[in-house]
Motif scaffolding. Structure first.
Motif, PDB file in Angstrom:
ATOM      1  N   VAL A 175      -5.951   9.884  -0.054  1.00 48.26           N
ATOM      2  CA  VAL A 175      -5.811   8.335   0.332  1.00 48.26           C
ATOM      3  C   VAL A 175      -5.936   8.229   1.898  1.00 48.26           C
ATOM      4  CG1 VAL A 175      -4.054   6.326   0.372  1.00 48.26           C
ATOM      5  CG2 VAL A 175      -4.123   8.122  -1.538  1.00 48.26           C
ATOM      6  N   ALA A 176      -6.934   7.119   2.288  1.00 46.71           N
ATOM      7  CA  ALA A 176      -7.054   7.078   3.619  1.00 46.71           C
ATOM      8  C   ALA A 176      -5.913   6.734   4.481  1.00 46.71           C
ATOM      9  CB  ALA A 176      -8.142   6.019   3.562  1.00 46.71           C
ATOM     10  N   LEU A 177      -5.234   5.527   4.263  1.00 49.40           N
ATOM     11  CA  LEU A 177      -4.345   5.042   5.263  1.00 49.40           C
ATOM     12  C   LEU A 177      -2.922   4.674   4.226  1.00 49.40           C
ATOM     13  CD1 LEU A 177      -6.827   2.706   6.917  1.00 49.40           C
ATOM     14  CD2 LEU A 177      -5.489   4.791   7.892  1.00 49.40           C
ATOM     15  N   SER A 178      -1.832   5.695   4.509  1.00 54.84           N
ATOM     16  CA  SER A 178      -0.509   5.139   4.108  1.00 54.84           C
ATOM     17  C   SER A 178       0.324   4.699   5.382  1.00 54.84           C
ATOM     18  CB  SER A 178       0.235   6.349   3.694  1.00 54.84           C
ATOM     19  OG  SER A 178      -0.300   6.945   2.563  1.00 54.84           O
ATOM     20  N   MET A 179       0.582   3.173   5.487  1.00 55.96           N
ATOM     21  CA  MET A 179       0.975   2.733   6.624  1.00 55.96           C
ATOM     22  C   MET A 179       2.110   2.095   6.573  1.00 55.96           C
ATOM     23  SD  MET A 179      -1.487   3.004   8.787  1.00 55.96           S
ATOM     24  CE  MET A 179      -1.459   1.667  10.060  1.00 55.96           C
ATOM     25  N   ALA A 180       3.160   3.046   6.615  1.00 54.08           N
ATOM     26  CA  ALA A 180       4.614   2.524   6.473  1.00 54.08           C
ATOM     27  C   ALA A 180       5.223   2.782   8.100  1.00 54.08           C
ATOM     28  CB  ALA A 180       5.340   3.331   5.616  1.00 54.08           C
ATOM     29  N   GLN A 181       6.141   1.939   8.397  1.00 52.81           N
ATOM     30  CA  GLN A 181       6.820   1.967   9.709  1.00 52.81           C
ATOM     31  C   GLN A 181       5.676   2.122  10.725  1.00 52.81           C
ATOM     32  OE1 GLN A 181       9.828   1.175   9.257  1.00 52.81           O
ATOM     33  NE2 GLN A 181       9.860   1.973   7.263  1.00 52.81           N
ATOM     34  N   TRP A 182       4.584   1.316  10.788  1.00 50.36           N
ATOM     35  CA  TRP A 182       3.482   1.290  11.602  1.00 50.36           C
ATOM     36  C   TRP A 182       3.225   0.403  12.672  1.00 50.36           C
ATOM     37  CZ3 TRP A 182       0.643  -3.121  11.687  1.00 50.36           C
ATOM     38  CH2 TRP A 182       0.947  -4.190  10.911  1.00 50.36           C
ATOM     39  N   GLY A 224      -3.301  -2.743  -0.230  1.00 45.10           N
ATOM     40  CA  GLY A 224      -2.054  -2.855  -1.215  1.00 45.10           C
ATOM     41  C   GLY A 224      -0.835  -2.849  -0.369  1.00 45.10           C
ATOM     42  N   GLY A 225       0.014  -3.748  -0.448  1.00 44.93           N
ATOM     43  CA  GLY A 225       1.256  -3.490   0.001  1.00 44.93           C
ATOM     44  C   GLY A 225       2.263  -4.542  -0.031  1.00 44.93           C
ATOM     45  N   THR A 226       3.181  -4.897   0.984  1.00 43.59           N
ATOM     46  CA  THR A 226       4.077  -5.868   1.129  1.00 43.59           C
ATOM     47  C   THR A 226       3.356  -7.254   1.287  1.00 43.59           C
ATOM     48  OG1 THR A 226       5.542  -4.482   2.512  1.00 43.59           O
ATOM     49  CG2 THR A 226       6.117  -6.815   2.333  1.00 43.59           C
ATOM     50  N   GLY A 227       3.772  -8.287   0.511  1.00 41.79           N
ATOM     51  CA  GLY A 227       3.273  -9.856   1.013  1.00 41.79           C
ATOM     52  C   GLY A 227       2.461 -10.167  -0.011  1.00 41.79           C
ATOM     53  N   TYR A 228       2.331 -11.585   0.083  1.00 40.82           N
ATOM     54  CA  TYR A 228       1.490 -12.237  -0.850  1.00 40.82           C
ATOM     55  C   TYR A 228      -0.133 -12.492   0.109  1.00 40.82           C
ATOM     56  CZ  TYR A 228       5.825 -13.243  -3.068  1.00 40.82           C
ATOM     57  OH  TYR A 228       6.981 -13.160  -3.665  1.00 40.82           O
ATOM     58  N   ASP A 263      10.955  -5.114   6.163  1.00 38.56           N
ATOM     59  CA  ASP A 263       9.963  -4.383   6.481  1.00 38.56           C
ATOM     60  C   ASP A 263       8.664  -4.837   6.091  1.00 38.56           C
ATOM     61  OD1 ASP A 263       8.978  -1.995   7.357  1.00 38.56           O
ATOM     62  OD2 ASP A 263       8.866  -1.094   5.385  1.00 38.56           O
ATOM     63  N   PHE A 264       7.437  -4.515   6.364  1.00 33.86           N
ATOM     64  CA  PHE A 264       5.974  -4.648   6.012  1.00 33.86           C
ATOM     65  C   PHE A 264       5.239  -3.450   5.832  1.00 33.86           C
ATOM     66  CE2 PHE A 264       1.790  -6.129   5.681  1.00 33.86           C
ATOM     67  CZ  PHE A 264       1.996  -7.304   5.230  1.00 33.86           C
ATOM     68  N   THR A 265       4.834  -3.029   4.774  1.00 36.25           N
ATOM     69  CA  THR A 265       4.054  -1.943   4.719  1.00 36.25           C
ATOM     70  C   THR A 265       2.913  -2.148   3.986  1.00 36.25           C
ATOM     71  OG1 THR A 265       6.001  -0.522   4.189  1.00 36.25           O
ATOM     72  CG2 THR A 265       4.280   0.545   3.220  1.00 36.25           C
ATOM     73  N   TRP A 266       1.770  -1.269   4.060  1.00 37.91           N
ATOM     74  CA  TRP A 266       0.638  -1.426   3.391  1.00 37.91           C
ATOM     75  C   TRP A 266      -0.077  -0.028   3.404  1.00 37.91           C
ATOM     76  CZ3 TRP A 266      -4.309  -0.745   6.219  1.00 37.91           C
ATOM     77  CH2 TRP A 266      -3.965  -0.563   7.596  1.00 37.91           C
ATOM     78  N   ALA A 267      -1.196  -0.054   2.256  1.00 36.74           N
ATOM     79  CA  ALA A 267      -2.062   1.463   2.344  1.00 36.74           C
ATOM     80  C   ALA A 267      -3.216   0.739   1.913  1.00 36.74           C
ATOM     81  CB  ALA A 267      -1.403   2.189   1.111  1.00 36.74           C
TER      82      ALA A 267
END
Ligand SMILES: [Zn+2]
Length: 604
Positions: A175-182, A224-228, A263-267
């Motif tokens: 997986v290219a990008l796991s973007m938590a606490q970024w 994909g991640g947090t938020g609409y 929090d706001f996370t995305w991948a």
């Protein structure tokens, strides 16, 4: 000795003085409050070097009764640098997490993580700040008064680390990008003050608020991640609600909004497959997983989807309704971790593994996300309650025996209690001697706390307690006292002893059958921790009878169909009573719901 006399005299004088004034001083403590954040972020991501530039406008509202002269931000990515606290702790702890080990120390400059703050203004005026490891310390230009909102404008640049833990790039599953606490994330300030904990190993705490995030990234990446997503038809990639009309160019700007989260996370990955499934009367579930996986792995992800609907329904029915319109299960790169409106999980295991981790991480939406306890301080309310509900949901969906799961969990707790390595659950998550002692304490002793609560106050009251706890404390930061006070209000019993002995000490429970003589039964308390007693007596005529001995300091009894006896006061080491018929055998807690550490003496 003279000192004592002086103190005594002072007491007497003050006593007389206040009496003679005949006045009453009524003091009130401030009511519950919590800080509020509104983030607006503009992020431009370069997928070639894994760096990004960010502008962050943060409106911070001080709802505390205190004037604030400093604020702190977490810069979590700085943990992934040689010599960081995470690196050194991992290399000096006796049994390090194998996922970390000495890997951080070996990262090259283009593989490390960092967040560099280039400028920071408070209401348009530069403020002094200093990066200290994973924390940014900010001296404010002007103090923030109670009730005041200020705007912080920050410009920063960052690099995504090679995946070590939770966050990162190009992990083992590709997986290219796991973007938590970024992103630079404001630390929480609450009734216990600032929580600007460095990122050493364990988890997170954040400020409730709203996020508005614009992410510009290579047009082939699926996010994909947090938020609409606010502009689905300018993006497509499975989000579209009508004809897709993408702007020209090599990048797309994804615009997300997330209300009432901390929090706001995305991948993101160019090979994500993106499926959706609506929970009847509930949110839309989104699934993001690598389309390049082997066929049977892809099938696991398909089979997971209807089961994820059942999970969402189970948690909503048994804890409290899921309040957002969207939840995403995303293949990330490391175990599983809970985030706002989503989870990042490993995706290549067996179906059972995939389902199990989804059950656990989705349960975290309630325990830690909505009921946002500080994970560093009260990890047992986060991991423990989640483990309990994840397993409960799994046994419900697959019709397996939950009591067998619980038995295994109780045994794990017993092994820790008997090992001599246990530390009380008031220990900070980063300051356990042994990782395994942390894990058993957080996951399994936390689970036992909730399962055993059903023994103490009755199953129905335990279920009511959970629902009331959710109703009263969702969208806040509950602390241990909140769950036990909720249980007290539901049951009408005094339960402070349960919270104190089980979570704030390493006292253990050990009750035993001391003697059976004809119709006389004598029980004994061997451990320090008090408990009420359920026991089953089998008579010589082959019949049996259930008895219940309330604990005196509970000042009441749980609802039960058992024969209720006189209560047992803790200080008395033994308790004797007589039955109507001659006794053949006695068993304490036949259902195994009490975490008694020595079961050998529980039967006659
Ligand atoms: Zn967990």
């Amino acid at each position: 000795m003279r000192y004592h006399v002086y103190v005594l005299l002072c007491f007497m004088f003050f006593g007389i003085a206040s009496k003679s004034q005949n006045s009453t001083i009524t003091k009130t403590k401030p009511a519950y409050w919590q800080q509020h954040v509104d983030y607006k972020m503009d992020i431009v991501f370069d997928v070639n070097n894994y760096q990004y530039k960010g502008k962050q406008e943060l409106t911070y509202t001080n709802n505390s009764p205190d004037e604030l002269t400093r604020v702190y931000y977490h810069l979590y990515f700085n943990a992934f640098q040689p010599g960081s606290e995470m690196d050194i702790r991992s290399q000096t702890t006796p049994f390090p997490d194998s996922r970390i080990g000495d890997r951080i120390g070996k990262l090259k400059p283009d593989e490390i993580g960092y967040i560099k703050v280039n400028s920071l203004k408070q209401n348009g005026i530069d403020v002094k700040y200093e990066t200290v490891g994973t924390v940014l310390e900010v001296d404010l230009d002007k103090p923030i008064q109670p009730g005041e909102s200020v705007v912080f404008n920050m410009v920063f640049e960052a690099q995504v680390p090679v995946q070590i833990r939770r966050s990162g790039r190009n992990n083992n599953e590709g997986v290219a990008l796991s973007m938590a606490q970024w992103y630079p994330k404001l630390a929480e300030y609450d009734f216990e003050g600032w929580h600007a904990d460095p990122y050493i190993e364990r988890e997170f705490h954040g400020v409730w608020g709203n996020f508005d995030v614009k992410l510009t990234i290579d047009k082939d990446y699926i996010v994909g991640g947090t938020g609409y997503l606010q502009n689905p038809n300018a993006i497509g990639h499975g989000y579209e609600t009508g004809p897709v009309n993408r702007p020209a160019g090599e990048t797309l700007t994804w615009h997300f909004k997330a209300p009432n989260v901390h929090d706001f996370t995305w991948a993101a990955d160019p090979d994500y497959r993106h499926d959706t499934l609506k929970v009847p009367g509930g949110p839309v579930l989104h699934f993001f997983y690598k389309s390049t996986m082997a066929k049977e792995k892809l099938e696991n992800w398909k089979n997971l989807q209807p089961k994820a609907v059942e999970l969402m329904q189970f948690f909503s029915n048994n804890i409290g309704p899921y309040p957002y319109d969207q939840y995403s299960v995303i293949q990330g790169g490391d175990g599983g971790m809970e985030y706002a409106m989503c989870t990042l999980i490993l995706g290549e295991g067996t179906f059972e593994g995939l389902f199990g981790v989804t059950a656990h991480e989705m349960a975290h939406t309630w325990f830690q996300f909505l009921l946002a306890t500080n994970e560093l301080k009260h990890y047992w309310m986060d991991e423990g309650f989640t483990e309990y509900f994840g397993e409960l949901a799994e046994s419900h969906i697959f019709q397996t025996d939950f009591s067998q799961t619980s038995k295994g969990v109780y045994d794990l707790y017993r092994s820790l209690a008997l090992s001599g390595k246990e530390q009380p659950q008031t220990t900070h998550a980063d300051r356990f001697n042994l990782r395994q002692a942390y894990s058993i304490s957080a996951y399994y002793k936390g689970y036992v706390f909730l399962a055993q609560l059903a023994y103490v106050i009755g199953q129905e009251n335990q279920e009511k307690t959970i629902k009331k706890y959710f109703r009263d404390f969702a969208f806040t930061h509950p602390v241990p006292n909140d769950i036990i006070r909720t249980a007290e209000k539901v049951s009408g019993l005094e339960l402070d002893w349960y919270l104190m002995d089980f979570t704030q000490t390493t006292n253990t429970i050990d009750y035993g059958v001391k003697a059976v003589e004809g119709r006389r039964i004598t029980l004994e308390r061997i451990g320090l921790m008090p408990m009420p007693i359920d026991l089953t007596v089998t008579y010589t005529d082959g019949t049996s009878e259930d008895f219940y001995i309330p604990l005196r300091i509970m000042r009441g009894a749980k609802p039960t169909s058992a024969t209720q006896l006189e209560d047992w006061a803790w200080a008395y080491p033994t308790y004797t009573f007589e039955t109507k018929k001659p006794v053949r055998s006695v068993e304490i807690d036949p259902k195994g719901l009490m975490a008694d550490i020595d079961l050998r003496n529980n039967r006659s």
